[in-house]
Design an enzyme around this catalytic site. Structure first.
Site, PDB file in Angstrom:
ATOM      1  CE1 TYR A 193      -6.945   2.563   1.839  1.00  0.00           C
ATOM      2  CE2 TYR A 193      -7.422   4.682   0.803  1.00  0.00           C
ATOM      3  CZ  TYR A 193      -6.536   3.657   1.093  1.00  0.00           C
ATOM      4  OH  TYR A 193      -5.247   3.704   0.634  1.00  0.00           O
ATOM      5  CD  GLN A 236       5.448  -5.722   1.068  1.00  0.00           C
ATOM      6  OE1 GLN A 236       5.573  -6.873   0.649  1.00  0.00           O
ATOM      7  NE2 GLN A 236       5.798  -4.669   0.356  1.00  0.00           N
ATOM      8  CG  ASP A 264      -5.627  -8.425   4.136  1.00  0.00           C
ATOM      9  OD1 ASP A 264      -5.137  -9.010   5.125  1.00  0.00           O
ATOM     10  OD2 ASP A 264      -5.231  -8.627   2.971  1.00  0.00           O
ATOM     11  CG  HIS A 298       2.482  -0.955   3.708  1.00  0.00           C
ATOM     12  ND1 HIS A 298       2.560  -1.733   2.573  1.00  0.00           N
ATOM     13  CD2 HIS A 298       3.729  -0.436   3.894  1.00  0.00           C
ATOM     14  CE1 HIS A 298       3.796  -1.672   2.081  1.00  0.00           C
ATOM     15  NE2 HIS A 298       4.510  -0.902   2.869  1.00  0.00           N
ATOM     16  CB  CYS A 344      -6.389  15.095  18.432  1.00  0.00           C
ATOM     17  SG  CYS A 344      -7.360  13.574  18.217  1.00  0.00           S
ATOM     18  CB  CYS A 349     -11.571  12.780  15.713  1.00  0.00           C
ATOM     19  SG  CYS A 349     -10.770  12.315  17.258  1.00  0.00           S
ATOM     20  CB  SER A 369       5.822  -7.988  -6.560  1.00  0.00           C
ATOM     21  OG  SER A 369       5.616  -6.766  -5.859  1.00  0.00           O
ATOM     22  CD  GLU A 417       4.366 -12.364 -10.535  1.00  0.00           C
ATOM     23  OE1 GLU A 417       3.819 -12.537 -11.638  1.00  0.00           O
ATOM     24  OE2 GLU A 417       4.306 -11.303  -9.894  1.00  0.00           O
TER      25      GLU A 417
END
Length: 268
Positions: free
Chosen positions: A68, A106, A109, A124, A135, A173, A215, A241
């Site tokens: 990530y 979805q 970014d 998401h 927490c 945190c 998709s 597509e």
């Protein structure tokens, strides 16, 4: 078969007052954002689903945070493309007329936000938020790197794998000291109830649905557009597509979204 008549779509668009735009990885791919899907879609030797899960995180938080961290750093080099900008412009145009255009994405970014779109519903989550496992505090985090131990880590080449980072050096945190995780929805997790409620409310009340770069295989988002079509509301799909749901829609525009959307959503 769905129509590819742009003039006909434009006629419908001009009559619409509550537009919903559903977007997926395809629109970000046109900005050069890695999708980690299909052939060549690996990070090192891993598929995204191998890393984007609670089990993967608890098994190897260092590896998942490297993945990530890499994705966060990549976004510093990416910008909204013509499709993102067209969507943001259409929202501003319609809102100025007293109408609605809402974006449900979805993608994690934040390129829609960067393009100027307001009130984006992020199904998401976001690469640039963290959640505390202890927490439950959720907050925006755009630090680069997110912690010093991740500086220079995360390169996708399998040869660059280094020794795991100790948990105590991973992001923690600021409030309670608990371990942080990316505030994204992983495989095996449910969508946030409030986010899903807002999305369903918009889907249930829209008079035009535009599907961009998705998709249509990831649930529950995959059922949004078909549910709109089932009540007789026009649905237009913009994609590179054919998808499993294309035949249910009134329109399908094949090709780069950055080419077709600026025409489709131009002011009138």
């Amino acid at each position: 078969m769905p129509s590819s008549d742009m003039a006909k779509f434009r006629e419908l668009y001009k009559k619409s007052k509550k537009v919903v735009v559903l977007t997926g990885a395809g629109v970000s791919a046109e900005s050069g954002v890695p999708t980690f899907r299909g052939s060549g879609g690996l990070w090192r030797t891993y598929r995204s689903q191998d890393l984007a899960s609670p089990d993967a995180f608890f098994r190897d938080p260092s590896l998942v945070w490297e993945f990530y961290h890499y994705r966060r750093e990549v976004m510093a080099t990416k910008n909204p493309n013509a499709a993102h900008i067209a969507i943001a412009g259409a929202q501003e145009f319609l809102r100025d007329k007293g109408y609605q255009l809402d974006v449900i994405t979805q993608n994690i970014d934040e390129l829609h936000r960067a393009a100027g779109t307001k009130d984006v519903i992020e199904l998401h989550g976001s690469l640039f938020r963290t959640a505390c496992l202890k927490c439950k505090d959720v907050r925006v985090n755009r630090d680069s790197p997110i912690c010093e131990a991740l500086r220079g880590r995360g390169a996708p080449d399998p040869k660059n794998k280094l020794k795991s980072i100790p948990e105590k050096l991973l992001p923690h945190c600021l409030s309670c000291g608990g371990m942080l995780r990316p505030d994204v929805v992983w495989f095996g997790e449910s969508l946030d109830e409030d986010v899903l409620f807002k999305a369903n409310e918009l889907i249930s009340n829209c008079d035009l649905c535009i599907v961009v770069g998705t998709s249509s295989v990831v649930y529950p988002a995959a059922m949004f557009a078909p549910s709109v079509a089932s009540r007789g509301v026009p649905v237009a799909e913009f994609n590179m597509e054919i998808t499993p749901t294309t035949d249910r829609f009134g329109f399908h525009f094949n090709g780069p979204c950055g080419e077709s959307l600026p025409i489709a959503l131009a002011p009138y």
